[in-house]
Design a protein around this motif. Structure first.
Motif, PDB file in Angstrom:
ATOM      1  N   UNK A  32       0.857  -1.179   0.000  1.00  0.00           N
ATOM      2  CA  UNK A  32       0.000   0.000   0.000  1.00  0.00           C
ATOM      3  C   UNK A  32       0.898   1.235   0.000  1.00  0.00           C
ATOM      4  N   UNK A  33       0.400   2.329  -0.562  1.00  0.00           N
ATOM      5  CA  UNK A  33       1.177   3.567  -0.562  1.00  0.00           C
ATOM      6  C   UNK A  33       1.425   4.083   0.859  1.00  0.00           C
ATOM      7  N   UNK A  34       2.538   4.755   1.023  1.00  0.00           N
ATOM      8  CA  UNK A  34       2.942   5.290   2.327  1.00  0.00           C
ATOM      9  C   UNK A  34       1.837   6.149   2.945  1.00  0.00           C
ATOM     10  N   UNK A  35       1.174   6.944   2.137  1.00  0.00           N
ATOM     11  CA  UNK A  35       0.110   7.826   2.635  1.00  0.00           C
ATOM     12  C   UNK A  35      -0.998   7.024   3.331  1.00  0.00           C
ATOM     13  N   UNK A  36      -1.367   5.863   2.763  1.00  0.00           N
ATOM     14  CA  UNK A  36      -2.415   5.035   3.372  1.00  0.00           C
ATOM     15  C   UNK A  36      -1.926   4.354   4.654  1.00  0.00           C
ATOM     16  N   UNK A  37      -0.682   3.898   4.654  1.00  0.00           N
ATOM     17  CA  UNK A  37      -0.134   3.263   5.856  1.00  0.00           C
ATOM     18  C   UNK A  37      -0.054   4.288   6.990  1.00  0.00           C
ATOM     19  N   UNK A  38       0.360   5.499   6.659  1.00  0.00           N
ATOM     20  CA  UNK A  38       0.422   6.572   7.658  1.00  0.00           C
ATOM     21  C   UNK A  38      -0.975   6.862   8.204  1.00  0.00           C
ATOM     22  N   UNK A  39      -1.945   6.985   7.311  1.00  0.00           N
ATOM     23  CA  UNK A  39      -3.318   7.282   7.748  1.00  0.00           C
ATOM     24  C   UNK A  39      -3.844   6.196   8.681  1.00  0.00           C
ATOM     25  N   UNK A  40      -3.516   4.931   8.390  1.00  0.00           N
ATOM     26  CA  UNK A  40      -3.963   3.825   9.233  1.00  0.00           C
ATOM     27  C   UNK A  40      -3.353   3.887  10.636  1.00  0.00           C
ATOM     28  N   UNK A  41      -2.240   4.606  10.792  1.00  0.00           N
ATOM     29  CA  UNK A  41      -1.597   4.767  12.092  1.00  0.00           C
ATOM     30  C   UNK A  41      -2.022   6.049  12.808  1.00  0.00           C
ATOM     31  N   UNK A 157      -4.232  -7.802  10.104  1.00  0.00           N
ATOM     32  CA  UNK A 157      -5.489  -7.043  10.008  1.00  0.00           C
ATOM     33  C   UNK A 157      -5.271  -5.749   9.238  1.00  0.00           C
ATOM     34  N   UNK A 158      -4.103  -5.128   9.437  1.00  0.00           N
ATOM     35  CA  UNK A 158      -3.791  -3.904   8.705  1.00  0.00           C
ATOM     36  C   UNK A 158      -3.676  -4.190   7.210  1.00  0.00           C
ATOM     37  N   UNK A 159      -3.075  -5.325   6.844  1.00  0.00           N
ATOM     38  CA  UNK A 159      -3.024  -5.722   5.420  1.00  0.00           C
ATOM     39  C   UNK A 159      -4.428  -5.750   4.829  1.00  0.00           C
ATOM     40  N   UNK A 160      -5.357  -6.370   5.548  1.00  0.00           N
ATOM     41  CA  UNK A 160      -6.744  -6.481   5.060  1.00  0.00           C
ATOM     42  C   UNK A 160      -7.379  -5.099   4.931  1.00  0.00           C
TER      43      UNK A 160
END
Length: 165
Positions: A32-41, A157-160
């Motif tokens: 996933x793009x960095x922006x989405x991983x950051x948002x998930x955190x 779960x984050x992957x999903x």
């Protein structure tokens, strides 16, 4: 990114206890793009969905994810509630979060955590998280507490969650 059969691809999580410093380093890649991983955190609604082992539910009581902000969440497992809190010391959009992490009732066990997100290209991100504690005994207790299960199940779960966009 999804694999064949519409299943999400899970990457290996590396968890390493540093031999020289009372620190744990976690490295994991996400499709996933960095922006989405950051948002998930940083988005409390998303954090509550993926953080921790499958056997827990999360309640976010307070989440002000900005430099100088603070947070508190509760993990609920088998009817027991475990509170955690900390402060955000530095938040740089899409790349860095530095925060403290404390289990309520254990004020001497404050960890300093740093999360770095690296853009790998092609919509992929590498996360490197470090958690520095006061002593090797505290670090070893942290690792022995089942942290590995919570980290691995949480990131699955984050992957999903990331696969759903």
């Amino acid at each position: 990114m999804t694999g064949t059969g519409n299943q999400t691809r899970h990457h290996e999580t590396q968890i390493v206890a540093d031999p020289d410093v009372p620190l744990v380093r976690i490295t994991r890649e996400f499709d996933a793009p960095r922006k989405l991983v950051f948002r998930a955190h940083t988005d409390p609604e998303l954090v509550a969905q993926w953080m921790g082992p499958n056997s827990t539910q999360n309640r976010i009581d307070h989440w002000d994810c900005r430099t100088g902000g603070s947070w508190r969440h509760v993990s609920i497992q088998e009817g027991q509630e475990y509170g955690f809190y900390g402060s955000f010391h530095e938040v740089r959009p899409d790349e860095l979060i530095v925060q403290t992490f404390t289990l309520e009732g254990m004020p001497d066990g404050v960890a300093l955590e740093k999360l770095v997100l690296e853009d790998l290209g092609d919509g992929r991100t590498r996360l490197t998280a470090t958690s520095l504690v006061d002593s090797f005994a505290d670090r070893d207790a942290f690792v022995a507490s089942g942290m590995e299960v919570g980290v691995n199940e949480g990131y699955e779960k984050l992957d999903e969650l990331l696969a759903r966009g």
